[in-house]
Enzyme design. Structure first.
Site, PDB file in Angstrom:
ATOM      1  N   ASP A 174       2.348   9.441  -7.315  1.00  0.00           N
ATOM      2  CA  ASP A 174       1.221   8.840  -6.600  1.00  0.00           C
ATOM      3  C   ASP A 174       1.687   8.486  -5.199  1.00  0.00           C
ATOM      4  OD1 ASP A 174      -1.627   7.566  -7.090  1.00  0.00           O
ATOM      5  OD2 ASP A 174      -0.501   6.095  -5.936  1.00  0.00           O
ATOM      6  N   ILE A 177      -0.532   3.659   0.808  1.00  0.00           N
ATOM      7  CA  ILE A 177      -0.034   2.956   1.988  1.00  0.00           C
ATOM      8  C   ILE A 177      -0.017   1.460   1.691  1.00  0.00           C
ATOM      9  CG2 ILE A 177      -0.427   2.460   4.437  1.00  0.00           C
ATOM     10  CD1 ILE A 177      -1.959   5.148   4.563  1.00  0.00           C
ATOM     11  N   HIS A 178       1.118   0.812   1.931  1.00  0.00           N
ATOM     12  CA  HIS A 178       1.256  -0.622   1.690  1.00  0.00           C
ATOM     13  C   HIS A 178       1.938  -1.270   2.886  1.00  0.00           C
ATOM     14  CE1 HIS A 178       0.184   0.081  -2.499  1.00  0.00           C
ATOM     15  NE2 HIS A 178       1.028   1.090  -2.492  1.00  0.00           N
ATOM     16  N   ARG A 179       1.740  -2.581   3.013  1.00  0.00           N
ATOM     17  CA  ARG A 179       2.434  -3.259   4.114  1.00  0.00           C
ATOM     18  C   ARG A 179       3.888  -3.487   3.706  1.00  0.00           C
ATOM     19  NH1 ARG A 179      -0.778  -8.867   3.357  1.00  0.00           N
ATOM     20  NH2 ARG A 179       0.889 -10.182   2.517  1.00  0.00           N
ATOM     21  N   GLU A 241      -2.793  12.142  -5.024  1.00  0.00           N
ATOM     22  CA  GLU A 241      -3.666  12.241  -3.853  1.00  0.00           C
ATOM     23  C   GLU A 241      -3.189  13.239  -2.810  1.00  0.00           C
ATOM     24  OE1 GLU A 241      -4.553   8.263  -5.710  1.00  0.00           O
ATOM     25  OE2 GLU A 241      -2.732   9.380  -5.210  1.00  0.00           O
ATOM     26  N   GLU A 297      -4.569  -8.099   8.818  1.00  0.00           N
ATOM     27  CA  GLU A 297      -5.080  -7.168   7.823  1.00  0.00           C
ATOM     28  C   GLU A 297      -6.485  -6.721   8.201  1.00  0.00           C
ATOM     29  OE1 GLU A 297      -3.838  -5.556   5.472  1.00  0.00           O
ATOM     30  OE2 GLU A 297      -2.097  -6.588   4.631  1.00  0.00           O
TER      31      GLU A 297
END
Length: 502
Positions: A174, A177-179, A241, A297
């Site tokens: 998988d 996108i994460h911080r 994805e 954010e």
């Protein structure tokens, strides 16, 4: 900027990576620019782009503008930083070979025609230069100019790092996108919003006391980044994805084995950070700054630092020669493109399956960061279609759980023009009969209003009241809602500078 159709790319103009995307934009006036003026990655870089092109939910003054490449980054000789590549809907459409107003349908078709990624062997562009964390001089903080968006951020962040991980039981992969906050010479913290698949992989590995190998891929073909932003149920657990990007480009994304961890990297990435998410290790997000804040954010707020986040132990950094670090301004228009266009495609596909031909288009409005607000444009053909309009809104809320508010408009309203949508609300909406409330439904934890502190009836953070605003005219009164029929005249001869030929 015009929204004329962009024909399919020729082989010489095909986008295969970030550099070919930049090359295409350089041929199109007003979409990208570079500067050699020295910029500090700490607060200054984001502050500059906030004024030039961030848009979105950023505090005013801001605007939509070109992407920017900062060629001279203070403290990082030879490094380049790109921001805002997808901060304009017209720009995204140009890079994906479609009209801006057709992005939802175009992305929806890519999901239906997904092409899985393939693994290649041998040399890959992303591994032209290799830095091992075991080397004595290795320090992530000096190697890559991760920006600090505001003075009160918890630290420097990689804001467009595509995390690639695999299910330790099933083996499928998988990307999301994460911080990612830089915490030390070889450590990053990672924030997972609830329900993210890689977090589920991490939990499985942690239950066995094992680390989860991951790669963080930066500087990518925009089709990869935007395709990665689809969520369940459109891309259920087990769906890779990266296959959406394959569907968009008509060819598979190429992967290569990482150098220092048992994982794969995106072969044509500019920069790859290889590492492992450590089991049973947590850090306070602002442990180095004590600001109490995380980073800006998508709703436009600088939320609180998380007190306990998983840690990625970095094992290596690989990159291309002359690598470009790609980032974004958190609440800006670029987030709307990344999160919003897949949202539109998911809603459009679901509505088309349930109500064929009824929903003409969907816009995940920038005021909600591409997540919280959806505008649905419908085509009424009979009295019974009034019920279909509200059914479509319910489908939208069901297919994308983070949508909070849905506005329904008729096909004579430009759903991409906020003034036109608000006009419909003023003249085709009565609050007491055209508003539907759905309280106590799962939403998004980063919306500060979705908390018991804001509304005592909310049982927990990230739960909200969802609202449908039906701004369509009653079918029986259709003739009373016909808009003034101006003649359709070509204005080009009268103002050629305002309407240049494509």
């Amino acid at each position: 900027m015009d929204s004329t159709f962009n024909p399919p790319a020729s082989e010489t103009d095909a986008i295969t990576d970030l550099r070919s995307a930049i090359a295409r934009l350089e041929k199109r006036s007003g979409h990208i620019r570079s500067t050699n003026h020295p910029v500090d990655p700490h607060a200054e870089l984001a502050g500059v782009y906030k004024r030039i092109g961030a848009g979105g939910t950023v505090m005013r003054p801001t605007r939509k503008g070109p992407a920017m490449i900062f060629e001279t980054v203070k403290g990082y000789p030879g490094s380049r930083v790109l921001v805002g590549l997808m901060a304009d809907r017209q720009r995204v459409a140009h890079m994906l070979d479609c009209k801006a107003e057709d992005l939802a349908q175009h992305m929806g078709r890519a999901v239906e025609k997904a092409i899985p990624p393939v693994e290649i062997t041998g040399d890959a562009p992303c591994q032209e230069v290799v830095h091992l964390a075991s080397d004595p001089g290795f320090d992530l903080r000096r190697l890559l100019p991760a920006p600090t968006n505001t003075e009160q951020d918890a630290g420097p962040y990689f804001c467009l790092g595509l995390l690639l991980g695999s299910d330790p039981d099933e083996g499928h992969s998988d990307v999301t996108i994460h911080r990612l906050c830089v915490q030390g010479r070889d450590e990053l913290s990672v924030f997972f919003a609830p329900g993210r698949h890689i977090d589920a992989f991490r939990e499985k590995a942690e239950a066995r006391g094992e680390a989860l190998p991951v790669t963080i891929n930066m500087g990518l073909d925009p089709a990869i980044l935007i395709g990665a932003c689809f969520e369940a149920p459109t891309t259920p657990f087990g769906f890779d994805e990266l296959a959406v990007a394959g569907g968009l480009r008509g060819r598979p994304v190429e992967l290569v084995r990482a150098k220092a961890v048992d994982q794969r990297s995106i072969a044509r990435a500019e920069i790859v950070i290889e590492g492992e998410i450590l089991p049973n290790v947590r850090v306070r997000e602002d442990q180095n700054t004590n600001t109490g804040h995380a980073m800006p954010e998508f709703p436009g707020y600088d939320g609180p630092a998380n007190p306990s986040l998983p840690v990625i132990k970095v094992k290596a950094v690989t990159m291309r020669h002359g690598a470009i670090l790609q980032t974004l301004v958190g609440p800006g228009e670029e987030h709307t493109s990344l999160a919003g266009i897949p949202t539109e495609a998911s809603i459009y596909n679901a509505c088309e399956r349930a109500l064929p031909g009824f929903v003409k288009n969907v816009y995940a409005h920038t005021a909600g960061g591409g997540k919280l607000l959806a505008v649905l444009q419908v085509h009424q053909r009979s009295a019974g279609d009034q019920g279909k309009a509200r059914q479509a809104a319910i489908i939208a809320l069901g297919v994308y759980r983070e949508v909070k508010n849905v506005i329904i408009v008729d096909e004579d309203v430009d759903l991409f023009d906020s003034d036109d949508v608000l006009w419909a609300m003023q003249t085709r909406y009565q609050g007491d009969i055209d508003t539907i409330f759905l309280p106590g439904v799962t939403g998004h934890v980063l919306d500060p209003s979705q908390s018991p502190d804001y509304n005592a009836s909310i049982p927990g953070k990230g739960i909200t009241c969802k609202t449908i605003f039906d701004c369509t005219y009653p079918w029986k009164m259709k003739k009373h809602f016909e808009r003034a029929p101006f003649r359709d005249v070509d204005p080009t001869p009268f103002a050629p500078d305002l309407f240049p030929k494509a």
